[in-house]
Design a protein around this motif. Structure first.
Motif, PDB file in Angstrom:
ATOM      1  N   GLY A  35       0.811  -1.204   0.000  1.00  0.00           N
ATOM      2  CA  GLY A  35       0.000   0.000   0.000  1.00  0.00           C
ATOM      3  C   GLY A  35       0.849   1.261   0.000  1.00  0.00           C
ATOM      4  O   GLY A  35       0.586   2.201  -0.742  1.00  0.00           O
ATOM      5  N   LEU A  39       0.701   3.840  -3.067  1.00  0.00           N
ATOM      6  CA  LEU A  39       0.108   5.159  -2.845  1.00  0.00           C
ATOM      7  C   LEU A  39       1.136   6.283  -2.873  1.00  0.00           C
ATOM      8  O   LEU A  39       0.856   7.372  -3.348  1.00  0.00           O
ATOM      9  N   TRP A  49      -4.456   4.083  -6.737  1.00  0.00           N
ATOM     10  CA  TRP A  49      -5.523   3.915  -5.754  1.00  0.00           C
ATOM     11  C   TRP A  49      -6.125   2.525  -5.790  1.00  0.00           C
ATOM     12  O   TRP A  49      -6.818   2.118  -4.861  1.00  0.00           O
ATOM     13  N   LEU A  52      -5.320   0.547  -2.770  1.00  0.00           N
ATOM     14  CA  LEU A  52      -6.106   0.803  -1.570  1.00  0.00           C
ATOM     15  C   LEU A  52      -7.522   0.249  -1.695  1.00  0.00           C
ATOM     16  O   LEU A  52      -8.003  -0.447  -0.804  1.00  0.00           O
ATOM     17  N   LEU A  56      -6.406  -3.698  -0.404  1.00  0.00           N
ATOM     18  CA  LEU A  56      -6.624  -3.782   1.049  1.00  0.00           C
ATOM     19  C   LEU A  56      -7.794  -4.690   1.416  1.00  0.00           C
ATOM     20  O   LEU A  56      -7.644  -5.586   2.260  1.00  0.00           O
TER      21      LEU A  56
END
Length: 113
Positions: A35, A39, A49, A52, A56
């Motif tokens: 991540g 990011l 993105w 994320l 995630l």
């Protein structure tokens, strides 16, 4: 539905919830380097993105499913454990298919010359 030992069932349920929580935390910890790389250090400074929004949740669900698979294996519930292992495989395939961890940190290669 009456149970013979409600205290034992409550204890097993609590252990299952704690196992799922630990699996979710493990998924977050394993996702964190990817991540951060996706990011903050995206391609040419652009953030990814997808790491994320897709990576995630897949890592959290995978961590929960893997932890519960181990929990059910320890309890001897083979059918549920096999189902959860299959779920982990599907989540892995989905993550690879959508390239959810595209910001994965890569080892730096230096030119020896």
């Amino acid at each position: 539905m009456e149970t013979e030992n409600p205290r034992r069932e409550a204890l097993v349920g609590t252990a299952g919830c704690l196992t799922a929580f630990a699996g979710a935390l493990a998924g977050i910890v394993l996702w964190a380097p990817h991540g951060k790389g996706g990011l903050l250090d995206g391609f040419e400074g652009a953030s990814n993105w997808n790491v994320l929004w897709v990576g995630l949740p897949l890592m959290i669900l995978g961590g929960i499913a893997a932890a519960l698979a181990v929990f059910f294996l320890v309890r001897g519930d083979w059918k549920r454990a096999v189902g959860l292992v299959a779920a982990v495989a599907v989540l892995f395939g989905l993550g690879v298919g959508v390239d959810a961890l595209a910001g994965a940190p890569r080892p730096e290669c230096y030119d020896p010359c």
